[in-house]
Design an enzyme around this catalytic site. Structure first.
Site, PDB file in Angstrom:
ATOM      1  N   SER A  76       0.788  -1.241   0.000  1.00 62.33           N
ATOM      2  CA  SER A  76       0.000   0.000   0.000  1.00 62.33           C
ATOM      3  C   SER A  76       0.812   1.280   0.000  1.00 62.33           C
ATOM      4  CB  SER A  76      -0.931   0.018   1.208  1.00 62.33           C
ATOM      5  OG  SER A  76      -1.916  -0.942   1.029  1.00 62.33           O
ATOM      6  N   LYS A  79       0.040   3.451  -2.812  1.00 55.09           N
ATOM      7  CA  LYS A  79      -1.203   4.245  -2.873  1.00 55.09           C
ATOM      8  C   LYS A  79      -0.892   5.747  -2.921  1.00 55.09           C
ATOM      9  CE  LYS A  79      -4.212   0.664  -1.094  1.00 55.09           C
ATOM     10  NZ  LYS A  79      -4.204  -0.379  -0.151  1.00 55.09           N
ATOM     11  N   TYR A 201      -4.568  -2.633  -9.668  1.00 56.42           N
ATOM     12  CA  TYR A 201      -4.347  -2.488  -8.220  1.00 56.42           C
ATOM     13  C   TYR A 201      -3.322  -3.520  -7.719  1.00 56.42           C
ATOM     14  CZ  TYR A 201      -5.237  -2.757  -3.211  1.00 56.42           C
ATOM     15  OH  TYR A 201      -5.073  -2.803  -1.850  1.00 56.42           O
ATOM     16  N   TYR A 253      -3.685   3.795   8.210  1.00 55.71           N
ATOM     17  CA  TYR A 253      -4.981   3.143   8.486  1.00 55.71           C
ATOM     18  C   TYR A 253      -5.613   3.647   9.778  1.00 55.71           C
ATOM     19  CZ  TYR A 253      -1.871  -0.026   5.921  1.00 55.71           C
ATOM     20  OH  TYR A 253      -0.926  -0.546   5.104  1.00 55.71           O
ATOM     21  N   VAL A 271       1.496  -3.504   3.842  1.00 54.58           N
ATOM     22  CA  VAL A 271       1.590  -4.753   4.607  1.00 54.58           C
ATOM     23  C   VAL A 271       2.842  -5.570   4.260  1.00 54.58           C
ATOM     24  CG1 VAL A 271      -0.891  -4.929   5.091  1.00 54.58           C
ATOM     25  CG2 VAL A 271       0.058  -6.034   3.038  1.00 54.58           C
TER      26      VAL A 271
HETATM   27  O1  DON Z   1      -4.986  -5.322  -1.030  1.00 54.79           O
HETATM   28  C1  DON Z   1      -4.340  -5.669  -0.055  1.00 54.79           C
HETATM   29  O2  DON Z   1      -4.855  -6.104   0.964  1.00 54.79           O
HETATM   30  C2  DON Z   1      -2.841  -5.528  -0.141  1.00 54.79           C
HETATM   31  N1  DON Z   1      -2.402  -5.713  -1.486  1.00 54.79           N
HETATM   32  C3  DON Z   1      -2.402  -4.167   0.301  1.00 54.79           C
HETATM   33  C4  DON Z   1      -2.754  -3.901   1.722  1.00 54.79           C
HETATM   34  C5  DON Z   1      -1.892  -2.892   2.361  1.00 54.79           C
HETATM   35  O3  DON Z   1      -0.693  -2.836   2.206  1.00 54.79           O
HETATM   36  C6  DON Z   1      -2.555  -1.992   3.284  1.00 54.79           C
HETATM   37  N2  DON Z   1      -3.600  -1.256   2.653  1.00 54.79           N
HETATM   38  N3  DON Z   1      -3.992  -0.183   2.630  1.00 54.79           N
END
Ligand code: DON
Length: 317
Positions: A76, A79, A201, A253, A271
């Site tokens: 993420s 993003k 994505y 988050y 993550v």
């Molecule tokens: O879509 C997911 O759950 C992971 N590819 C990315 C999640 C992450 O890093 C935190 N999300 N905002």
């Protein structure tokens, strides 16, 4: 804490290599804390005993410590980059389709969307990033190439690419993202093919970069939208300011309040265990350690940033 006014003066006060070495030693004592993101099977096998930290300052200083040159899954953190690309093409209209309030719920939650008409709370949680991906698909002829070029130019690393195994792993098990994108589409806030949105994505999440690449990739946010790595204007100063604001309030988050309290810098986590942070007008940083806390933020990465701002006094507050 002193206000951040003059980059050279601010940096001259600190022994940055010494500070990074001290943080590295402290963090290594705590290896084993946190849990890797095994809900994405390919990330479940990443060793937990890794820590890297990179710092890139606007005066040209670059410092790395630990595993800062070991590539990892950016997840993420990307993003921030996709938000920047979407703002460039959609401008302020983007905010009609995605909000800019902290969600206060987990990054992959579906619940708020029902009450809020399919408009995600912010672009830095999964639902918001899916809408951002949809905007990018509508405006760029070759969206994946556009993102890849952006990452390569911002980081100065022409070999940045997608980890195919992580991509496949996410695609196979991304039940929540499939639910999110379908749910948002039912409200009319996704315009492109569902699979195309998900593929874009997952490609952005599966990018593989190291701490130095990632620190460089957000340096434009420390320099009012100008990227010192590629020497070009990436986004307008007012947009850079807004992206930093959304990172501060939503980038970690449902722990964004706690993160602002302990660290006090605009930041974005993923993550994969990476976190980028920006000291406006001074530097950008990236930390990486794969063990996550219960909210999905790198446990030791967050601790390292906390110690960095404590030792240097560099914070926006
Ligand atoms: O879509 C997911 O759950 C992971 N590819 C990315 C999640 C992450 O890093 C935190 N999300 N905002």
């Amino acid at each position: 804490m002193a206000p951040i006014s003059d980059t050279a003066n601010v940096l001259a006060r600190h022994d940055l290599p010494g500070i990074l070495a001290a943080i590295n030693a402290e963090v290594r004592e705590r290896f084993g804390e946190g849990r890797v993101a095994d809900y994405i099977p390919m990330l479940g096998s990443v060793p937990v005993d890794r820590f890297g930290m990179a710092l890139v300052a606007l005066d040209g200083q670059v410092h790395c410590v630990g595993d800062a040159r070991e590539p990892f899954s950016v997840q993420s953190v990307s993003k921030v980059h996709s938000l920047t690309l979407a703002l460039e093409v959609a401008g302020a209209e983007l905010w009609d389709r995605v909000g800019r309030e902290p969600s206060g719920v987990p990054f992959n939650s579906l619940v708020q969307l029902e009450f809020e008409g399919g408009v995600p709370r912010n672009p830095l949680i999964n639902s918001g990033a899916l809408v951002v991906a949809d905007v990018i698909l509508s405006h760029y002829q070759r969206p994946r190439e556009a993102l890849l070029e952006f990452m390569r130019a911002r980081s100065g690393n022409a070999s940045v690419g997608v980890d195919r195994e992580v991509f496949a792993s996410e695609k196979q098990t991304g039940y929540r993202n499939t639910a999110l994108v379908n749910f948002i589409r039912s409200f009319g806030n996704i315009h492109n093919d569902i699979d195309a949105v998900l593929d874009f994505y997952y490609a952005q999440c599966s990018l593989e970069m190291d701490c130095l690449d990632l620190a460089r990739s957000v340096l434009f946010l420390a320099d009012e939208g100008h990227c010192p790595v590629s020497g070009v204007g990436v986004t307008r100063p007012d947009r850079a300011k807004r992206i930093n604001a959304v990172m501060l309030t939503c980038g970690t988050y449902d722990a964004a309040g706690d993160f602002a309290f302990h660290v006090g810098l605009p930041a974005k986590s993923g993550v994969g265990g990476g976190i980028v942070a920006v000291v406006p007008k001074v530097m950008s940083l990236c930390v990486w350690s794969p063990g996550l806390d219960t909210k999905g933020n790198s446990l030791l990465g967050g601790y390292a940033l906390h110690r960095f701002t404590e030792m240097t006094g560099l914070s926006i507050f």
